[in-house]
Design an enzyme around this catalytic site. Structure first.
Site, PDB file in Angstrom:
ATOM      1  N   TYR A 142     -28.735   7.859 -39.271  1.00  0.00           N
ATOM      2  CA  TYR A 142     -27.737   7.880 -40.350  1.00  0.00           C
ATOM      3  C   TYR A 142     -27.296   6.483 -40.760  1.00  0.00           C
ATOM      4  O   TYR A 142     -27.240   5.562 -39.928  1.00  0.00           O
ATOM      5  CB  TYR A 142     -26.497   8.668 -39.922  1.00  0.00           C
TER       6      TYR A 142
ATOM      7  N   ASP B   3     -19.340   6.969 -33.289  1.00  0.00           N
ATOM      8  CA  ASP B   3     -20.120   5.813 -33.716  1.00  0.00           C
ATOM      9  C   ASP B   3     -19.394   4.482 -33.533  1.00  0.00           C
ATOM     10  O   ASP B   3     -20.034   3.461 -33.276  1.00  0.00           O
ATOM     11  CB  ASP B   3     -20.556   6.007 -35.163  1.00  0.00           C
TER      12      ASP B   3
END
Length: 716
Positions: free
Chosen positions: A420, A336
């Site tokens: 998320y 990420d």
């Protein structure tokens, strides 16, 4: 070799510029983009423009002058430079990625670079939206959607994902995979949860041309790879799915009405100060906050009561590998920070929602694709939190109790990457400790599963919805400066001593064994030996214990990466194979998983390579990397939105002080606290005058058995 963009830094008198760690101003962003446009003389799509942190030796020299209050207009300062990351657009519409280093004082580009073969730049939010727009108009996509025969009132949502590692023979072109979901728009609310209707198809797009090159049909059965649903076929892929809403107005139940307000009130304001949107001071702590598009909030020059503790602290990387081996899910692995960037995906935090109390926000200076400055508001929040009891003791002789409340200063940011959310926080406490914390939340990335079917690769959390098994593995980079920059790492284990008549006749003894780390290496957690990692300054001794001053932390014994060590998934995230890495400092070696993670085949320039140099790390400029996380085998209770899962590492002093550093914290009673069902008024403003409240009808604590009154004695 680690690089800061493509920097060449020099010391020069630049008294008019801001602190070397402060973000770029709007004028500086504009200047940097104009310089690059002038140099390239071709259309450009800007990605990031941000301040380049000076080389460590130059920064230390400046910081030492700052702490000594010796800064003047004649002080030599690190050159203030900007890293400019952008795509160059060719006449034929093709593009390539470049980075430039711009000297903001001279107004010149002093260096630039292009990627080498096998390297892929990260993604931006604008790119993701462009991928979605290109899909929607694609005839291949439209044909595939028509085959699904979606019910009336449904449309399609698309989640772009990094491609993971290309399969054998796919070459090095830049690819993106896009997972598809249906949206029930019959109620007209755009906030419906599309993840409740996963579609059994994955689009593969050429990232540069934005054309779909193929559509992968997804397995929806058990261990097989069959594409046909047991309940009627591909054209009825979501008829067994049900709504799963989380926004208040779409819930199928009313929200609770008996949850009373719990207010965080600081009538005199906060106990911290922040200057120049950067310098924070709180309860003997002093540090600076900077911002990068990749790391978001970075902490620098951390001191306690005038003593140096850390030079730099940051969340470096995280990887999320999925454990479903059915193609194409083997490519479902995100980095990420490296693939997208925590700073670029940081939320605009809401007052009274994401942070409570007296809040100070820090904005981030970003850039538009045209090279214009763009301020992202409220991406970092700073606030204080009550943290329970810091210390307490009741005198057994007098029954007098003294209790002191703990408080922590929190620096927090939240990122959203598709499904998320991740909450990241640094916490400073009143006893000289620093914690770094992660809390994943948001919505799991689900896939379609047939009716009345289960699979070993995940859990069915709703009709037709499979939440796949996966991991979240984080890496924090700790650049220590324990009373100076030459530090040493020691492994402390508590080990039993075999029972023997000479030194352990009763078998209760154990030894505390210290192992000096002399070469760059990796270390794993060992809960059965209470393994602790200590970072020491060997040249500074504690006046009480005689031991080297230091800080320590216990590596969380969380599961490391589960993928087979020979797999590409594991090779791409070599940092995730061990709990701790100890390396020697190299300028701009900030990334646990390497600088370029997008479509990587193997980790390059990360923790593994740094440790493999076999550098001497005793009594030198050392860096410690803490790796932790959790294996997420989903629960039904994680659906449709997941409660936060807290994971924390606590870095605390170890013989750094000569006593408990929090002895001077006031033992003030919180006068806003009330006794439920009573009008009893607490007049005593202290928590140091005992714990028995004299109230009519309230029985005092019983006399302690075996306590001899002062001045008396017994005869045996």
């Amino acid at each position: 070799m680690a690089t800061a963009c493509c920097s060449k830094s020099n010391l020069m008198p630049q008294s008019a510029f801001k602190h070397p760690l402060e973000q770029l101003s709007a004028d500086e962003v504009t200047l940097a983009s104009e310089i690059v446009l002038k140099e390239r003389r071709t259309p450009i799509l800007f990605r990031n423009i941000y301040n380049i942190e000076p080389p460590k030796s130059q920064l230390i020299e400046f910081l030492e002058a700052e702490h000594s209050e010796l800064l003047s207009t004649d002080t030599l300062r690190p050159a203030r430079q900007a890293c400019v990351q952008y795509d160059v657009i060719n006449v034929d519409g093709s593009q390539y990625y470049m980075e430039s280093t711009v000297d903001l004082a001279t107004g010149k580009e002093i260096n630039n670079r292009r990627l080498t073969k096998g390297q892929q730049q990260s993604f931006t939010v604008d790119e993701f939206q462009a991928f979605i727009d290109s899909c929607i108009i694609s005839p291949m996509f439209q044909k595939a959607i028509k085959e699904l025969n979606l019910p009336e009132g449904f449309d399609v949502a698309i989640d772009p994902w990094p491609y993971g590692a290309p399969d054998h023979g796919e070459g090095s072109r830049r690819l993106t995979q896009l997972f598809c979901f249906a949206r029930d728009m019959k109620n007209g609310n755009d906030d419906v949860n599309h993840y409740a209707y996963p579609l059994p198809m994955c689009l593969v797009m050429d990232t540069d041309t934005k054309t779909i090159i193929r559509i992968d049909r997804l397995a929806t059965g058990d261990k097989g790879v069959g594409l046909v649903h047991k309940d009627g076929g591909y054209g009825k892929s979501i008829q067994h799915c049900k709504p799963a809403e989380y926004i208040p107005e779409l819930l199928n139940t009313s929200v609770r009405s008996d949850l009373k307000p719990l207010d965080v009130i600081q009538p005199e304001g906060p106990s911290f100060t922040i200057r120049n949107n950067s310098l924070v001071e709180w309860q003997k702590w002093r540090f600076r906050i900077s911002f990068t598009p990749r790391e978001c909030a970075v902490l620098h020059d951390i001191h306690y009561d005038g003593r140096s503790v850390l030079h730099r602290l940051s969340f470096s990387e995280m990887t999320v590998p999925y454990g479903d081996p059915r193609p194409p899910y083997h490519r479902k692995q995100a980095f990420d920070f490296g693939d997208a960037g925590a700073g670029r995906t940081a939320n605009n935090l809401g007052l009274g929602c994401d942070c409570l109390g007296a809040i100070k926000y820090v904005d981030a200076m970003m850039v538009t694709t045209e090279g214009k400055p763009s301020v992202a508001k409220n991406v970092v929040c700073i606030h204080e939190q009550d943290d329970g009891i810091l210390w307490k003791h009741t005198n057994l002789i007098t029954d007098r109790a003294v209790a002191v409340r703990n408080r922590k200063l929190t620096i927090q940011y939240i990122i959203t990457l598709g499904n998320y959310e991740y909450i990241f926080a640094y916490h400073f406490d009143l006893a000289g400790g620093i914690s770094f914390e992660t809390r994943p939340t948001g919505i799991m990335s689900p896939v379609n599963i047939d009716t009345n079917t289960t699979t070993p690769y995940g859990n069915v959390v709703a009709p037709g919805v499979l939440a796949q098994n996966h991991q979240h593995i984080f890496a924090v980079r700790i650049d220590p400066a324990i009373d100076g920059h030459n530090n040493t790492v020691v492994i402390e284990d508590s080990l039993s001593i075999p029972m023997n008549p000479d030194n352990n006749p009763h078998g209760n003894g154990y030894e505390v064994r210290d192992t000096l780390v002399t070469k760059s290496t990796h270390i794993d957690a060992s809960p059965f030996s209470n393994r602790v990692i200590k970072i020491l300054n060997l040249s500074k001794k504690n006046a009480i214990s005689g031991k080297s001053v230091g800080y320590k932390f216990t590596p969380p014994p969380s599961q490391l990466i589960v993928a087979d060590p020979q797999s590409i998934v594991a090779h791409r995230a070599r940092f995730a194979a061990h709990h701790v890495w100890v390396t020697k400092h190299v300028d701009y070696e900030f990334w646990a998983g390497g600088e370029f993670t997008n479509q990587s085949q193997v980790e390059r320039g990360g923790c593994y390579d740094a440790a493999a140099r076999n550098d001497d790390v005793k009594d030198t400029d050392v860096v410690v990397w803490s790796v932790f996380g959790f294996t997420h085998n989903p629960r039904v209770e994680d659906w449709p939105v997941m409660p936060t899962e807290k994971h924390e590492v606590h870095l605390r002093p170890a013989d750094f002080f000569e006593a408990n550093p929090a002895l001077d914290v006031p033992s003030d009673r919180n006068l806003s606290s009330v006794l439920i069902g009573s009008e009893f008024d607490v007049n005593d403003a202290s928590c140091a005058n005992g714990n028995v409240l004299e109230e009519e009808g309230v029985q005092a604590a019983p006399e302690r058995i075996g306590v001899v009154p002062v001045g008396c004695h017994t005869t045996i």
